[in-house]
Design an enzyme around this catalytic site. Sequence first.
Site, PDB file in Angstrom:
ATOM      1  N   ARG A 226       0.852  -1.190   0.000  1.00  0.00           N
ATOM      2  CA  ARG A 226       0.000   0.000   0.000  1.00  0.00           C
ATOM      3  C   ARG A 226       0.886   1.238   0.000  1.00  0.00           C
ATOM      4  O   ARG A 226       1.962   1.249   0.620  1.00  0.00           O
ATOM      5  CB  ARG A 226      -0.900   0.032   1.241  1.00  0.00           C
ATOM      6  CG  ARG A 226      -2.078  -0.942   1.197  1.00  0.00           C
ATOM      7  CD  ARG A 226      -3.127  -0.543   0.151  1.00  0.00           C
ATOM      8  NE  ARG A 226      -4.260  -1.447   0.119  1.00  0.00           N
ATOM      9  CZ  ARG A 226      -4.379  -2.490  -0.733  1.00  0.00           C
ATOM     10  NH1 ARG A 226      -3.432  -2.755  -1.604  1.00  0.00           N
ATOM     11  NH2 ARG A 226      -5.467  -3.238  -0.715  1.00  0.00           N
ATOM     12  N   HIS A 274      -0.636   0.174  -9.853  1.00  0.00           N
ATOM     13  CA  HIS A 274      -1.370  -0.774  -8.997  1.00  0.00           C
ATOM     14  C   HIS A 274      -1.864  -1.985  -9.799  1.00  0.00           C
ATOM     15  O   HIS A 274      -3.072  -2.272  -9.837  1.00  0.00           O
ATOM     16  CB  HIS A 274      -2.547  -0.087  -8.290  1.00  0.00           C
ATOM     17  CG  HIS A 274      -2.972  -0.811  -7.034  1.00  0.00           C
ATOM     18  ND1 HIS A 274      -3.373  -0.183  -5.894  1.00  0.00           N
ATOM     19  CD2 HIS A 274      -3.058  -2.138  -6.751  1.00  0.00           C
ATOM     20  CE1 HIS A 274      -3.696  -1.069  -4.968  1.00  0.00           C
ATOM     21  NE2 HIS A 274      -3.515  -2.280  -5.465  1.00  0.00           N
TER      22      HIS A 274
HETATM   23  P1  NDP Z   1      -1.429 -11.812   4.656  1.00  0.00           P
HETATM   24  O1  NDP Z   1      -2.396 -11.364   5.676  1.00  0.00           O
HETATM   25  O2  NDP Z   1      -1.514 -13.217   4.166  1.00  0.00           O
HETATM   26  O3  NDP Z   1       0.061 -11.606   5.200  1.00  0.00           O
HETATM   27  C1  NDP Z   1       0.414 -10.507   5.964  1.00  0.00           C
HETATM   28  C2  NDP Z   1       1.816 -10.748   6.533  1.00  0.00           C
HETATM   29  O4  NDP Z   1       2.284  -9.533   7.124  1.00  0.00           O
HETATM   30  C3  NDP Z   1       1.830 -11.826   7.641  1.00  0.00           C
HETATM   31  O5  NDP Z   1       2.960 -12.632   7.496  1.00  0.00           O
HETATM   32  C4  NDP Z   1       1.924 -10.981   8.916  1.00  0.00           C
HETATM   33  O6  NDP Z   1       2.596 -11.608  10.008  1.00  0.00           O
HETATM   34  C5  NDP Z   1       2.766  -9.819   8.434  1.00  0.00           C
HETATM   35  N1  NDP Z   1       2.571  -8.654   9.308  1.00  0.00           N
HETATM   36  C6  NDP Z   1       1.456  -7.943   9.545  1.00  0.00           C
HETATM   37  N2  NDP Z   1       1.679  -6.956  10.422  1.00  0.00           N
HETATM   38  C7  NDP Z   1       2.985  -7.068  10.778  1.00  0.00           C
HETATM   39  C8  NDP Z   1       3.817  -6.352  11.673  1.00  0.00           C
HETATM   40  N3  NDP Z   1       3.348  -5.314  12.382  1.00  0.00           N
HETATM   41  N4  NDP Z   1       5.093  -6.736  11.797  1.00  0.00           N
HETATM   42  C9  NDP Z   1       5.578  -7.786  11.087  1.00  0.00           C
HETATM   43  N5  NDP Z   1       4.835  -8.516  10.207  1.00  0.00           N
HETATM   44  C10 NDP Z   1       3.553  -8.161  10.062  1.00  0.00           C
HETATM   45  O7  NDP Z   1      -1.533 -10.789   3.436  1.00  0.00           O
HETATM   46  P2  NDP Z   1      -1.314 -11.055   1.866  1.00  0.00           P
HETATM   47  O8  NDP Z   1       0.028 -11.666   1.686  1.00  0.00           O
HETATM   48  O9  NDP Z   1      -2.491 -11.737   1.273  1.00  0.00           O
HETATM   49  O10 NDP Z   1      -1.348  -9.535   1.303  1.00  0.00           O
HETATM   50  C11 NDP Z   1      -0.447  -8.564   1.776  1.00  0.00           C
HETATM   51  C12 NDP Z   1      -0.846  -7.174   1.244  1.00  0.00           C
HETATM   52  O11 NDP Z   1      -0.516  -7.058  -0.137  1.00  0.00           O
HETATM   53  C13 NDP Z   1      -2.329  -6.838   1.275  1.00  0.00           C
HETATM   54  O12 NDP Z   1      -2.748  -6.438   2.569  1.00  0.00           O
HETATM   55  C14 NDP Z   1      -2.438  -5.718   0.260  1.00  0.00           C
HETATM   56  O13 NDP Z   1      -2.238  -4.466   0.900  1.00  0.00           O
HETATM   57  C15 NDP Z   1      -1.272  -5.987  -0.695  1.00  0.00           C
HETATM   58  N6  NDP Z   1      -1.734  -6.371  -2.045  1.00  0.00           N
HETATM   59  C16 NDP Z   1      -1.321  -5.636  -3.129  1.00  0.00           C
HETATM   60  C17 NDP Z   1      -1.678  -6.009  -4.403  1.00  0.00           C
HETATM   61  C18 NDP Z   1      -1.201  -5.246  -5.599  1.00  0.00           C
HETATM   62  O14 NDP Z   1      -1.621  -5.554  -6.731  1.00  0.00           O
HETATM   63  N7  NDP Z   1      -0.309  -4.285  -5.442  1.00  0.00           N
HETATM   64  C19 NDP Z   1      -2.534  -7.178  -4.657  1.00  0.00           C
HETATM   65  C20 NDP Z   1      -2.887  -7.887  -3.458  1.00  0.00           C
HETATM   66  C21 NDP Z   1      -2.505  -7.490  -2.205  1.00  0.00           C
HETATM   67  P3  NDP Z   1       2.036 -12.941  10.707  1.00  0.00           P
HETATM   68  O15 NDP Z   1       2.352 -14.051   9.719  1.00  0.00           O
HETATM   69  O16 NDP Z   1       2.835 -13.075  11.960  1.00  0.00           O
HETATM   70  O17 NDP Z   1       0.573 -12.738  10.909  1.00  0.00           O
HETATM   71  C1  OXD Z   2      -5.626  -6.071  -3.091  1.00  0.00           C
HETATM   72  C2  OXD Z   2      -5.138  -5.177  -4.147  1.00  0.00           C
HETATM   73  O1  OXD Z   2      -5.496  -5.732  -1.915  1.00  0.00           O
HETATM   74  O2  OXD Z   2      -5.400  -5.455  -5.337  1.00  0.00           O
HETATM   75  O3  OXD Z   2      -6.165  -7.139  -3.439  1.00  0.00           O
HETATM   76  O4  OXD Z   2      -4.445  -4.207  -3.858  1.00  0.00           O
END
Ligand code: NDP
Ligand code: OXD
Length: 311
Positions: A226, A274
């Site tokens: 993000r 994006h």
């Molecule tokens: P997940 O919820 O599967 O993974 C999130 C990860 O972040 C987990 O490993 C979590 O740790 C870690 N995390 C969260 N908060 C912290 C913190 N404070 N400190 C350390 N680690 C932390 O999410 P996804 O992988 O599915 O997606 C990630 C992000 O990607 C989405 O939220 C979205 O914003 C972005 N996205 C962007 C896209 C694009 O096209 N640009 C498309 C899709 C998504 P833990 O394992 O310990 O819970």
């Molecule tokens: C998502 C994205 O969060 O596309 O799925 O950014």
Amino acid sequence: MNVLFHCGGDDRGRMQRAVIEALPDCHVRVWPDVGSPELIDYAAVWQPPPDFFDGLTGLRAVFCLAAGVDALLQHPGLSASVPIVRLDDAGMARKMAEYVLYGVLHAQRRFGEMAEARRRADWSPDLGSAAADRFPVGILGAGTLASAVAERLALNGYPVTCWARSPRELPAGVACVSGDDGLRTLLPVSRALVCLLPLTEATHGILNRELFDALPAGAFLINAARGEHLIETDLLAALDQGRLSGALLDVFTTEPLPPTHPFWQRQALVLTPHVAAPSGARESAAQVARSLAQFQAGERPSGWVDRERGY
Ligand code: NDP
Ligand code: OXD
């Protein structure tokens, strides 16, 4: 059962058809054709408008047609008692792995500097490049997308370490660190740093001067999570000081990125609109159908959002 659908973005037509097809036993209403709002049981949404939830007094759950739920969690019309289920992969992990691999190759093989040399008609810049096994990559996040990215990078020979809140089992060859200490060990060795964190109070602005200062000089940043993770002025300063050699950015605080934004003028920045990992319409709709059936059966679907954690 009545499902209210709304999808922002260019993909809305395909997503709408796919959701209707995947829920043959439901009456899918397409916003703003809400009918009697109190009869809506579920919502399937991406980028709901401000009045989307008005009058939905019988709403039992919201299925977010995206992985990131930061905007939905802040929607003033959505009651805090309504469960949210997000997309878990739905075709995004493979695309994100390709996107990040592109960025890491760009940095490791110094394609950005070669493109600049090419603009000067400079045939033989002595750039050299580190071998993949000497180009460690740090990934902020160890979730659905980060794991797939890490696995792909490890297969390509990069040493990869992911950072999570708590330790996690990751694909073969991928290390995991957690907490503040974990971050402190990860940053100084990461020649490329990838952000795949959800946007929460704890991660807002995490890509800042202090973090850039902890990276090796000339490190490369990839942000595909993000825009609000990044302090944009700190990135510009880090580029000016040579702390960072460049960045691949897919997400921005303001989208679309305004034409006057200074990022457009920086050759060291590779910018994409994006598009790193759009979800597949069919995969998303199938997952919504599966999650809805699980929810109806009293089970917790895989993309269940923990409102306390913020993801
Ligand atoms: P997940 O919820 O599967 O993974 C999130 C990860 O972040 C987990 O490993 C979590 O740790 C870690 N995390 C969260 N908060 C912290 C913190 N404070 N400190 C350390 N680690 C932390 O999410 P996804 O992988 O599915 O997606 C990630 C992000 O990607 C989405 O939220 C979205 O914003 C972005 N996205 C962007 C896209 C694009 O096209 N640009 C498309 C899709 C998504 P833990 O394992 O310990 O819970
Ligand atoms: C998502 C994205 O969060 O596309 O799925 O950014």
